[in-house]
Write a protein that holds these residues in place. Structure first.
Motif, short mmCIF file in Angstrom:
data_model
loop_
_atom_site.label_atom_id
_atom_site.label_comp_id
_atom_site.label_asym_id
_atom_site.label_seq_id
_atom_site.Cartn_x
_atom_site.Cartn_y
_atom_site.Cartn_z
N GLY A 51 1.40 11.17 -5.41
CA GLY A 51 0.29 10.56 -6.13
C GLY A 51 -1.05 11.10 -5.66
N LEU A 52 -1.19 11.30 -4.36
CA LEU A 52 -2.43 11.88 -3.82
C LEU A 52 -2.60 13.33 -4.26
CD1 LEU A 52 -2.36 10.48 -0.16
CD2 LEU A 52 -3.71 9.65 -2.11
N GLN B 67 1.64 12.22 -0.09
CA GLN B 67 2.35 11.62 -1.22
C GLN B 67 1.99 12.35 -2.51
OE1 GLN B 67 0.81 9.94 1.13
NE2 GLN B 67 2.35 8.62 2.06
N VAL C 283 0.37 3.88 -3.66
CA VAL C 283 -0.17 5.23 -3.56
C VAL C 283 0.60 6.20 -4.45
CG1 VAL C 283 1.26 6.03 -1.63
CG2 VAL C 283 -1.06 6.92 -1.90
N ARG D 122 0.82 -1.21 0.00
CA ARG D 122 0.00 0.00 0.00
C ARG D 122 0.85 1.26 0.00
NH1 ARG D 122 -1.12 1.96 5.41
NH2 ARG D 122 -0.06 0.69 6.99
N THR E 105 4.69 7.65 -4.70
CA THR E 105 5.46 8.62 -3.95
C THR E 105 6.93 8.54 -4.33
OG1 THR E 105 6.08 9.37 -1.72
CG2 THR E 105 5.79 7.01 -2.04
#
Length: 346
Positions: free
Chosen positions: A323-324, A321, A196, A192, A198
């Motif tokens: 990606g978020l 991160q 995500v 996980r 990063t």
């Protein structure tokens, strides 16, 4: 008119390079821990002067360790993966003739995720440098399977068959990945943090591992760009102009697999970057892939580093991160962007 257009594009490339350089400096200087500009400058100067390379010399203080051991490798990795994902997004949209295409469409992300999760489960890997090669191999295998499956029957891969084969392979690999992480909670804990997306927690070893593949992928992309201009006119027209359709498409897909596979293996799936960046570049360059490819690379590197910097600042003393950050900002932006149909036509 052509001279003015060329000068405008060259000026745009120069401006993007300057902005990218400033963003690189900001990425090294800004973090979850505040450091004085002089301290950052001294650390960077000592790193440049290091005979063994900027990432190899021992740091003399905690501040130098932060800059040279964490921020410099992080910035370097973010830069090269952002450039790679931007270029890969432009190529994928061109070869599939789909303005909503990205690396996930061809099964590359799913392939990387499956072998990353499988290696974590089988070998109890926990560090990115341990499972990065499995993730890269997964992306390569998925790309070969998609390309091979799309060419079955007709003898050559068409844009539609690529999309359909990619969707089928993605669905299968996602199901296999979900089965692994649901059966083994320990694998889920490690997986996980990778999935995500990063650039944090990656040391210099990860950067050096993926750099040769990304450099070769960029070279292939630049070689494939002129042929992609002709392919965008249609296969029959391109064939009439002397283009070897299969060879040209294979060259471009090899570049896509190298760029997307190595980037995804290193930092995990990064949403929206490869999707949005080509549209931003196309506003400036038009449909000419000889310009669209380098513009997409520079804009991709710029956006990823900016998103990473923002993620470090908005949640201090922790961070979000990249990606978020790109998903949060990219989703509404892209929805507004695609409402202008002329900007998404290929």
């Amino acid at each position: 008119m052509l001279g003015n257009s060329r000068r405008r594009r060259l000026s745009g490339l120069l401006a993007l390079m300057v902005l990218l350089l400033l963003t690189v400096l900001a990425s090294v200087a800004i973090g979850t821990r505040s450091l004085a500009p002089g301290t950052v400058y001294d650390a960077v100067r000592h790193a440049i002067a290091c005979q063994g390379g900027p990432f190899s010399c021992a740091a003399g203080s905690t501040a130098e360790e932060i800059v040279r051991g964490l921020r410099l490798p992080r910035t370097a990795l973010g830069l090269v993966t952002g450039v790679a994902l931007g270029i890969a997004g432009a190529l994928i949209q061109g070869y599939t003739r789909n303005p909503l295409a990205d690396a996930g469409l061809l099964g590359l992300n799913a392939g990387a995720a499956f072998l990353a999760a499988l290696s974590i489960y089988l070998f109890a890997f926990s560090a990115p440098e341990q499972y990065i090669w499995f993730a890269f191999a997964g992306a390569l295998i998925a790309g070969v399977v998609v390309f091979g499956a799309s060419a079955i029957g007709g003898g050559r891969a068409s844009p539609l068959s690529l999309v359909l084969a990619g969707a089928a392979v993605t669905a299968f690999l996602q199901a296999m990945t979900n089965a692994i992480v649901l059966l083994d909670p320990a694998s889920l804990d490690t997986y996980r943090f990778w999935v995500v997306g990063t650039v944090a927690g990656r040391d210099a070893a990860v950067f050096w591992q993926v750099l040769p593949f990304l450099a070769f992928g960029v070279l292939l992309a630049l070689i494939a760009s002129p042929g992609l201009n002709l392919l965008s006119l249609g296969d029959d027209v391109a064939r009439g102009l002397g283009v070897n359709i299969g060879r040209s498409r294979a060259l471009g897909l090899a570049a896509i697999v190298l760029l997307s596979g190595a980037s995804t293996a290193a930092v995990g799936p990064i949403a929206f970057l490869g999707l949005v960046v080509p549209h931003l570049a196309r506003v400036i360059t038009g449909p000419d892939y000889r310009w669209l490819v380098p513009y997409s690379g520079l804009i991709g590197g710029l956006l990823l580093l900016i998103a990473d910097i923002i993620g470090r600042v908005v949640a201090r003393p922790g961070e979000l991160q990249v990606g978020l950050m790109l998903a949060v900002v990219g989703a509404p932006f892209f929805i507004a962007f695609v409402r202008r149909p002329k900007l998404v036509s290929l």
